[in-house]
Design a protein around this motif. Sequence first.
Motif: not given
Length: 381
Positions: A151-169
């Motif tokens: 992912v090129r966009n830094k903000e988009r990358f952080v959002k998608r990485r957080q989506r992989l972890i999920g709420p409280k993992g």
Amino acid sequence: MASSKQGGPATASRKSEFRSQKPKPESRDESELLTVPDGWKEPAFSKEDNPRGLLEESSFATLFPKYREAYLKECWPLVQKALSEHHVNATLDLIEGSMTVCTTKKTFDPYIIIRARDLIKLLARSVSFEQAVRILQDDVACDIIKIGSLVRNKERFVKRRQRLIGPKGSTLKALELLTNCYIMVQGNTVSAIGPFSGLKEVRKVVLDTMKNIHPIYNIKTLMIKRELAKDSELRSQSWERFLPQFKHKNVNKRKEPKKKTVKKEYTPFPPPQPESQIDKELATGEYFLKASQKKRQKMEAIKAKQAEALSRRQEERNKAFIPPKEKPVVKPKEASTETKIDVAAIKEKVKKAKSKKLGALTAEEVKLKMEADEKKKKKKK
């Protein structure tokens, strides 16, 4: 030459006989060949399999970030102890910030150096020693997935990485339970440790998440596959009919123009030719007027416009002097005769109340009581 020609057909006949005598393979069911018996494990590689050891010394080195220095310094004796069981040396260089593993003369397993290399890689990627040491087992593998360049966009990358972890993992925990793998998301990499089949699913889910496909869809598919695997009849069949088909909806949010141009109906005939200024003057009759008359008409038109503008301006000014409309005065309603208070009746009630003693009976009640007492006396007699 003649003898060689005569021996040719004889040898060909012998070959055909030999082919016919070959034992034919038994016709077995494909499902029996593909399925592995439950509880079967590949025998462990021992020193008896390679008694002479290795010919050359192999080594691997990897760098680690500064923030891992304290943890590696603390757990390095445990790393050395785990690798010494397989006759592999491990060195930690805090000045250069690197870890090195190398084989010795006693090392008999040729693949253990690859597992040792994976161990130091996992330790460098913030995986704990308790989880990383599992890589030395034969039935455990690891996969380090690089997601930083997806992912090129830094903000988009952080959002998608957080989506992989999920709420409280929670998403990561569900993925770990379904794939039997340990997953660690750190920086620009995702480290996974577990069986080969689980690692394949983890890689697919991680890459799909970075391609803007929510991990919940893949988790739902994995749950269905897990239930289907329990059924022995469905193992050899295709599972496509049971798996959900999610369509990728890419909503195009294109801004619509403010002014929409409506296309006119197509006609093969050209539009009519516009009238020239001379044609217009001929139609109105101005063409035949003198210059002084034309000038007078123009002046009259200008004066008429000025008079209209003046009257409009005067009306706007006079609006400020027009008084606002007053609300109509509401007349007070006359008191209705029904609600009038009867003062004389109230006075009579007050007089009667004063004449009575508190708790005293009325005249009718007194008479009834006297009659009841007389009846009681007669009954007693």
